[in-house]
Scaffold this motif. Structure first.
Motif, PDB file in Angstrom:
ATOM      1  N   ILE A  29      25.539 -52.551  -0.075  1.00  0.00           N
ATOM      2  CA  ILE A  29      24.604 -51.848   0.965  1.00  0.00           C
ATOM      3  C   ILE A  29      25.407 -50.891   2.061  1.00  0.00           C
ATOM      4  O   ILE A  29      24.779 -49.988   2.192  1.00  0.00           O
ATOM      5  CB  ILE A  29      24.135 -53.078   2.021  1.00  0.00           C
ATOM      6  N   THR A  30      26.676 -51.298   2.145  1.00  0.00           N
ATOM      7  CA  THR A  30      27.561 -50.338   3.045  1.00  0.00           C
ATOM      8  C   THR A  30      27.692 -49.342   2.123  1.00  0.00           C
ATOM      9  O   THR A  30      27.738 -48.295   2.832  1.00  0.00           O
ATOM     10  CB  THR A  30      28.873 -51.005   3.334  1.00  0.00           C
ATOM     11  N   GLY A  33      25.070 -46.894   1.899  1.00  0.00           N
ATOM     12  CA  GLY A  33      24.894 -46.137   3.441  1.00  0.00           C
ATOM     13  C   GLY A  33      25.996 -45.106   3.484  1.00  0.00           C
ATOM     14  O   GLY A  33      25.511 -43.929   3.660  1.00  0.00           O
ATOM     15  N   PHE A  37      22.461 -42.648   1.189  1.00  0.00           N
ATOM     16  CA  PHE A  37      21.176 -43.128   0.813  1.00  0.00           C
ATOM     17  C   PHE A  37      20.269 -43.803   2.104  1.00  0.00           C
ATOM     18  O   PHE A  37      19.284 -44.026   2.144  1.00  0.00           O
ATOM     19  CB  PHE A  37      21.247 -44.078  -0.111  1.00  0.00           C
ATOM     20  N   HIS A  38      20.961 -44.465   3.097  1.00  0.00           N
ATOM     21  CA  HIS A  38      20.425 -44.941   4.096  1.00  0.00           C
ATOM     22  C   HIS A  38      21.273 -44.836   5.294  1.00  0.00           C
ATOM     23  O   HIS A  38      22.250 -44.517   5.525  1.00  0.00           O
ATOM     24  CB  HIS A  38      20.029 -46.391   3.943  1.00  0.00           C
ATOM     25  N   ASN A  39      20.406 -45.280   6.512  1.00  0.00           N
ATOM     26  CA  ASN A  39      21.248 -45.149   7.864  1.00  0.00           C
ATOM     27  C   ASN A  39      21.105 -46.527   8.740  1.00  0.00           C
ATOM     28  O   ASN A  39      20.929 -46.303   9.919  1.00  0.00           O
ATOM     29  CB  ASN A  39      20.794 -44.136   8.610  1.00  0.00           C
ATOM     30  N   LEU A  40      21.333 -47.464   7.910  1.00  0.00           N
ATOM     31  CA  LEU A  40      20.881 -48.592   8.571  1.00  0.00           C
ATOM     32  C   LEU A  40      22.168 -48.989   9.506  1.00  0.00           C
ATOM     33  O   LEU A  40      21.893 -50.020  10.524  1.00  0.00           O
ATOM     34  CB  LEU A  40      21.106 -49.813   7.506  1.00  0.00           C
TER      35      LEU A  40
ATOM     36  N   ARG B 479      29.368 -39.727  11.267  1.00  0.00           N
ATOM     37  CA  ARG B 479      28.127 -39.300  10.578  1.00  0.00           C
ATOM     38  C   ARG B 479      27.669 -37.649  10.991  1.00  0.00           C
ATOM     39  O   ARG B 479      27.082 -37.297  10.166  1.00  0.00           O
ATOM     40  CB  ARG B 479      26.882 -40.325  10.593  1.00  0.00           C
ATOM     41  N   GLN B 483      27.299 -36.592   6.184  1.00  0.00           N
ATOM     42  CA  GLN B 483      25.869 -36.801   5.954  1.00  0.00           C
ATOM     43  C   GLN B 483      25.422 -35.768   4.926  1.00  0.00           C
ATOM     44  O   GLN B 483      25.959 -34.810   4.859  1.00  0.00           O
ATOM     45  CB  GLN B 483      24.935 -37.044   7.383  1.00  0.00           C
ATOM     46  N   ASP B 507      23.268 -38.875  -8.978  1.00  0.00           N
ATOM     47  CA  ASP B 507      22.269 -39.651  -8.114  1.00  0.00           C
ATOM     48  C   ASP B 507      21.004 -40.018  -8.693  1.00  0.00           C
ATOM     49  O   ASP B 507      20.373 -40.877  -8.758  1.00  0.00           O
ATOM     50  CB  ASP B 507      22.090 -39.038  -6.891  1.00  0.00           C
ATOM     51  N   THR B 511      19.687 -43.623  -9.863  1.00  0.00           N
ATOM     52  CA  THR B 511      18.452 -44.030  -9.369  1.00  0.00           C
ATOM     53  C   THR B 511      17.468 -44.435 -10.350  1.00  0.00           C
ATOM     54  O   THR B 511      16.708 -45.368 -10.514  1.00  0.00           O
ATOM     55  CB  THR B 511      17.646 -42.901  -8.373  1.00  0.00           C
TER      56      THR B 511
END
Lengths: 217, 537
Positions: A29-30, A33, A37-40, B479, B483, B507, B511
């Motif tokens: 998960i981290t 991140g 892929f995500h900003n949780l 970030r 990012q 990627d 995926t």
């Protein structure tokens, strides 16, 4: 040969498995991140959790390697072709016919051939790929002044990411296979209680009854 | 919505952040380690006046400070001249062409208002005359001292400086103290022709700033004077725009040492983040390649005072009824109106709370001077180009203000030009609006060739951002750079930046692999569900 309920996963092995599961979940998960892929969570939190989980997992692995070799349990993971075809045929065909799984756990062979091969590949290919690149990544500050360091870091990051994708795919398949056969619960409980159905030879049975009576029911 | 609700108490908690200490005490600005003066200048009979001129005050100062004149005349505030020791280039305000009002050379009558001396209006100024030093501009603290142009200029301009109250020189002389922010700000806040026009990170907002604007200068914080960092030794100041230390590898040095640098590290050391967390350990790694300013000055031109980012000389010279005029078209954060057009200068564009440009910088500026011949077909002419890279050990990633200007140049020779802007004659651009005549005069005065054919060219100048350091809780978050989209470091090359950089193929394949696995699982389980059930073990 007869089927008994035998303790095949020791306390350490179960602890290893579940802590590893938790840490890998945190790392996946981290890690994705950090990859963007995500900003949780904040990047700072993700870095802290990711690094902390990774170092904990390395420590756990160090203990597990020690355990594998001192208890001779490493022999469970020796690859074999014997029975492989039956297992492959089962997942590709037999399972749809409602056939029973062709493999019976033996006391010194608690994984089916496909499982043993998959876990071995995880242990000697994917895990090393991810922890070696991870440590190089983490200690970048120590080699950042070598020639072309950023290019190497990019390559290392790509191996790290590729390994993460493969581990994620493994996790999905691993969990899915638990749903085959009797029930999800039947597959998970051995890793909780330590006991599973094992095909014992009369000698093994006699040995266990005499020397480890608490490990056989 | 939940996040917005939760963030309110967090913000309040942050305002109470204990470092640096919130100190409501309005004590004097902190100039350095030496405090508690041993002399009260107000009691000196020499300073009771009356004084007819500023030079008379200077003579009184030099009567006691016997060596100061010699020291002072070596510094750049006096010489306006600097030879880069590495490149040998002749730099300094006295010689350079900039992309604001373009050149002080030949226009000293106006520009040398900010020379720390009295009366420099042309080449005849005597740089060896100690009595021409202006002590008061830096040291007086009444706030009533001011300077006017050293020559009258065109009638259209000189009206700007009429009707100012006379200076009480004796009061100013008795008030002398270590320089306050406002003293330095008299010139440094107004460079380029107005408040914050030039630097972007030096504005009148720093006279009495809150600590949120500048954590060091904040009146409710450390209340530093400029000289707390720009330490002075024999009237030579630490810190240079011409020769920037982009990466300090010395740190704090021994106590009492290193008076000649004004880097962040000279106080904060080489591992400025306390190593009490993994993230802070990682932040200290960043020191190798990222200047402190990059994260700790999230935006410049904060505090309500705008900076000019575009200047277009092509539109200058328009008149109404034969007279120059100006237009206000921008209201800045503090409510003040700013000129967006002046006949004497052209059009301007302002910006506030500006996100800097980021680039590798080795501290070395390469100036395009009056002698530099360039290719007029180039996209931009860099007034002060710079270099730097990941491989260069001296370089770090710095924040910059990018100043863009259309300015006159010599089309025939491919060089910049000196323009005669300020003067009483009919060639001075300010008042007569004849660019060709102004350039011809500006060049001829210094024996420089001019083809007689001018055009306008796009120039850039780069201003390393180093002031307006925000409190640490307002520094950039990881970030902001790490990012994939909108990274502050989007254009910075030569690094692998986790979070920003990806191998797109990896990627996509990854995926597809994971997605394919999930699809395979779904198909497999559907076939299982809809297969005829046979024997179940």
């Amino acid at each position: 040969m007869a089927i008994f309920r035998v303790k095949i996963f020791s306390l350490f092995e179960r602890f290893w498995h579940w802590l590893q599961m938790l840490l890998i979940l945190v790392l996946l998960i981290t890690g994705f991140g950090l990859h963007g892929f995500h900003n949780l969570m904040s990047f700072r939190t993700a870095v802290t959790l990711h690094t902390g989980a990774a170092l904990t997992l390395l420590l756990l692995w160090a203990f597990s390697v020690f355990w594998l070799f001192t208890t001779r349990s490493w022999r469970h993971f020796i690859p074999t072709w014997q029975g492989m075809w039956g297992v492959l045929r089962f997942y590709a065909y037999g399972i749809f016919k409602g056939e029973r799984h062709p493999y019976r756990k033996a006391y010194w062979r608690k994984h089916n051939p496909l499982q043993a091969l998959a876990y071995l590949m995880l242990k000697i290919v994917l895990f090393p790929a991810i922890w070696i690149t991870g440590l190089l990544y983490l200690f970048y500050f120590a080699w950042r002044n070598l020639p072309d360091a950023p290019l190497w870091l990019g390559a290392i990051a790509q191996v790290h990411t590729a390994a993460a994708f493969l581990i994620l795919a493994f996790v999905f398949i691993h969990v899915y296979i638990l749903t085959t056969g009797h029930s999800f619960r039947d597959h998970v409980m051995p890793m909780v209680t330590g006991f599973d159905k094992v095909d014992l030879s009369p000698e093994e049975e006699a040995y266990l009854r005499k020397d480890q009576p608490e490990d056989i029911r | 919505m939940l996040a917005a609700f939760l963030s309110v108490p967090q913000v309040q908690a942050r305002d109470g952040w204990p470092t640096p200490p919130i100190n409501p005490d309005r004590r004097a600005q902190l100039s350095g380690p030496l405090q508690g003066g041993t002399a009260d200048h107000a009691k000196f009979p020499e300073l009771q006046g009356p004084f007819a001129t500023g030079s008379d005050v200077t003579k009184a100062c030099l009567g006691c400070h016997t060596e100061t004149g010699k020291h002072f005349m070596k510094n750049i505030h006096w010489t306006w001249s600097y030879v880069n020791p590495d490149t040998g280039q002749q730099l300094g305000k006295r010689y350079l062409v900039n992309n604001f009002c373009t050149n002080s050379r030949g226009n000293e009558g106006m520009c040398a208002q900010c020379h720390a001396g009295y009366g420099w209006k042309d080449e005849s100024f005597d740089f060896s005359d100690e009595t021409k030093i202006d002590c008061l501009v830096c040291h007086e603290t009444t706030g009533n001292y001011y300077k006017t142009p050293n020559s009258p200029g065109n009638a259209a301009c000189s009206v700007m400086f009429a009707d100012r109250p006379p200076i009480d020189l004796a009061a100013s002389a008795k008030s002398v103290d270590l320089p306050q922010r406002e003293n330095c700000g008299t010139c440094h806040f107004y460079g380029g022709g107005g408040d914050n026009v030039k630097h972007g990170d030096l504005s009148s907002a720093l006279k009495e700033p809150p600590r949120t604007l500048d954590v060091h200068m904040g009146v409710d914080g450390l209340n530093f004077a400029c000289t707390a960092c720009h330490v002075t030794n024999r009237h030579i100041w630490a810190g240079s725009r011409y020769h920037v230390i982009s990466k300090d590898t010395e740190g704090t040095g021994q106590p009492g040492m290193r008076p000649d640098v004004a880097t962040c590290e000279s106080c904060h050391g080489l591992a400025p983040h306390p190593v009490n967390s993994l993230a802070n350990f990682k932040l200290n790694d960043h020191i190798q390649s990222v200047a402190c300013q990059a994260c700790h000055i999230p935006e410049f031109a904060r505090g309500g005072v705008a900076t000019i980012v575009n200047w277009d000389w092509r539109t200058s010279g328009k008149t109404r009824d034969g007279e120059g005029y100006h237009e206000e078209g921008y209201i800045q954060g503090n409510g003040e109106h700013r000129y967006t057009y002046k006949s004497i200068k052209g059009d301007f564009t302002y910006d506030e709370n500006v996100i800097p440009e980021y680039a590798w910088f080795d501290g070395q500026m390469r100036y395009t001077t009056i002698d530099t011949e360039f290719d007029p077909n180039a996209e931009f002419i860099e007034i002060n180009g710079f270099s730097g890279s990941r491989e260069d050990r001296e370089s770090r990633i710095w924040p910059f203000k990018r100043m863009h200007t259309w300015q006159p140049y010599d089309k025939g020779r491919g060089t910049l030009v000196y323009t005669n802007l300020w003067g009483e004659d009919e060639t001075a651009y300010w008042g007569n609006y004849d660019m060709n005549a102004a350039i011809a005069k500006g060049m001829a005065d210094f024996g420089l060739d001019y083809s007689g054919d001018f055009g306008f060219i796009e120039t850039l100048s780069w201003w390393p951002i180093t002031h307006m350091v925000a409190p640490k809780e307002s520094a950039l978050a990881c970030r902001d750079c790490h990012q994939p989209k909108n990274s502050r470091m989007a254009s910075v090359e030569g690094i692998y930046l986790p979070g920003r950089d990806h191998n797109h193929w990896l990627d996509i394949i990854g995926t597809l692999l994971v997605g394919g696995t999930l699809a395979g699982i779904i198909i497999h389980s559907l076939v299982r569900i809809f297969s005829p059930k046979g024997e179940q073990e």
